[in-house]
Design an enzyme around this catalytic site. Structure first.
Site, mmCIF file in Angstrom:
data_model
loop_
_atom_site.group_PDB
_atom_site.id
_atom_site.type_symbol
_atom_site.label_atom_id
_atom_site.label_comp_id
_atom_site.label_asym_id
_atom_site.label_seq_id
_atom_site.Cartn_x
_atom_site.Cartn_y
_atom_site.Cartn_z
ATOM 1 N N CYS A 75 0.873 -1.196 0.000
ATOM 2 C CA CYS A 75 0.000 0.000 0.000
ATOM 3 C C CYS A 75 0.897 1.228 0.000
ATOM 4 O O CYS A 75 1.758 1.371 -0.865
ATOM 5 C CB CYS A 75 -0.971 -0.023 1.180
ATOM 6 S SG CYS A 75 -0.193 -0.077 2.803
ATOM 7 N N ARG A 80 -2.346 -0.824 5.515
ATOM 8 C CA ARG A 80 -3.532 -1.302 4.808
ATOM 9 C C ARG A 80 -3.249 -2.624 4.116
ATOM 10 O O ARG A 80 -4.107 -3.504 4.039
ATOM 11 C CB ARG A 80 -3.994 -0.264 3.780
ATOM 12 C CG ARG A 80 -4.662 0.958 4.369
ATOM 13 C CD ARG A 80 -5.026 1.976 3.275
ATOM 14 N NE ARG A 80 -3.850 2.595 2.684
ATOM 15 C CZ ARG A 80 -3.881 3.421 1.638
ATOM 16 N NH1 ARG A 80 -5.041 3.705 1.053
ATOM 17 N NH2 ARG A 80 -2.774 3.968 1.167
#
Length: 291
Positions: free
Chosen positions: A241, A246
């Site tokens: 990410c 994430r």
């Protein structure tokens, strides 16, 4: 070879109902890892310990995961024993709780689960919260040697971008980040001087993996989401990410819930996009300073 996916959900996730019923079990250790500061202090699951991602789960001098001694101190402080069931949870649909699960897995701590739905579901259901901090006896769990099979580095990603390796790259950022329309979400401090994505990476935004209440979608739904972009577990997978948090959420879904061979690239776009000589794909043509 993937494990039976429905069994994986039960093995690596706990429900809010289960956790509330087991809060007084001395073998259950609850740990909050949230993005937004102050949430824990305003109210948390009773008996939970607070872990700060920016200081407890990373090396604050080197850009690296928490070193063994630092992680051991966290285990002791959180009262984690060799026979503990560790339940991680947090805000933002468990972004940083998943990062915690990744670190726990790297250091070989067994029986670690995520609270399905995290703070969002716990609060929505009106389940108990506390403002007090419980002092726990020091835990006796000890980290094992870090498992390199769970982590990808810049050279690993470059090898895939240059087609020297056949791993599948999964970019879990928003479509605008992936396409280079924006450098990063509004308000975040960590940036790269180039926009776009690693050549050959497919885009499966992390938020597609969760339902409205913050819980992970079913194994069949998750499998279908990834199969739609050609990711079926037949090849090793690398998730990334912007800074790695994430992508750890998607790593958890792919590795723990679907049983695929997955590594998380925690250097992610802030490392790759800033690296001299690293090829990128930038469909939007966005150039630093000319947005």
């Amino acid at each position: 070879m993937a494990f039976p996916a429905t069994a994986q959900h039960a093995k690596y996730l706990v429900t809010t109902e289960w956790l509330e019923k087991n809060l007084n079990d001395p073998k259950v250790r609850v740990i909050e890892v949230s993005v937004n500061p102050g949430l824990f202090e305003r109210g948390h699951i009773p008996g939970a310990s607070n872990v700060n991602w920016h200081t407890d789960l990373v090396d604050t001098v080197n850009r690296d995961i928490a070193p063994p001694k630092q992680f051991q101190a966290l285990l002791e402080r959180a009262g984690v024993n060799t026979d503990s069931t560790v339940v991680l949870y947090g805000d933002n649909n468990n972004w940083f709780a998943a990062w915690g699960a990744w670190i726990f897995d790297i250091y070989g701590i067994d029986n670690v689960k995520i609270l399905d739905g995290g703070r969002k579901k716990w609060e929505a259901e009106g389940r108990p919260q506390s403002n007090s901090v419980k002092v726990l006896a020091a835990g006796n769990a000890r980290p094992k040697d870090a498992n390199p099979a769970l982590r990808a580095h810049l050279q690993d990603v470059l090898a895939v971008a240059r087609k020297d390796k056949q791993d599948v790259l999964v970019d879990i950022r928003s479509a605008d980040e992936y396409n280079g329309k924006i450098f990063a979400p509004n308000g975040v401090p960590e940036l790269a001087v180039r926009a776009g994505h690693v050549p050959g990476a497919v885009n499966v935004t992390w938020s597609k993996l969760v339902a409205e209440d913050g819980t992970f979608k079913s194994a069949d739904e998750l499998r279908a989401i990834y199969q739609a972009v050609g990711v079926d577990g037949s090849k090793p997978i690398i998730t990334y990410c912007r800074i790695g948090e994430r992508s750890s959420h998607s790593w958890f879904a792919l590795r723990k819930l679907l049983g695929y061979d997955v590594r998380n690239y925690d250097g992610s776009w802030t490392e790759y996009g800033n690296s001299v000589g690293s090829p990128i794909s930038n469909p939007s043509g966005t150039v630093w300073g000319k947005t």
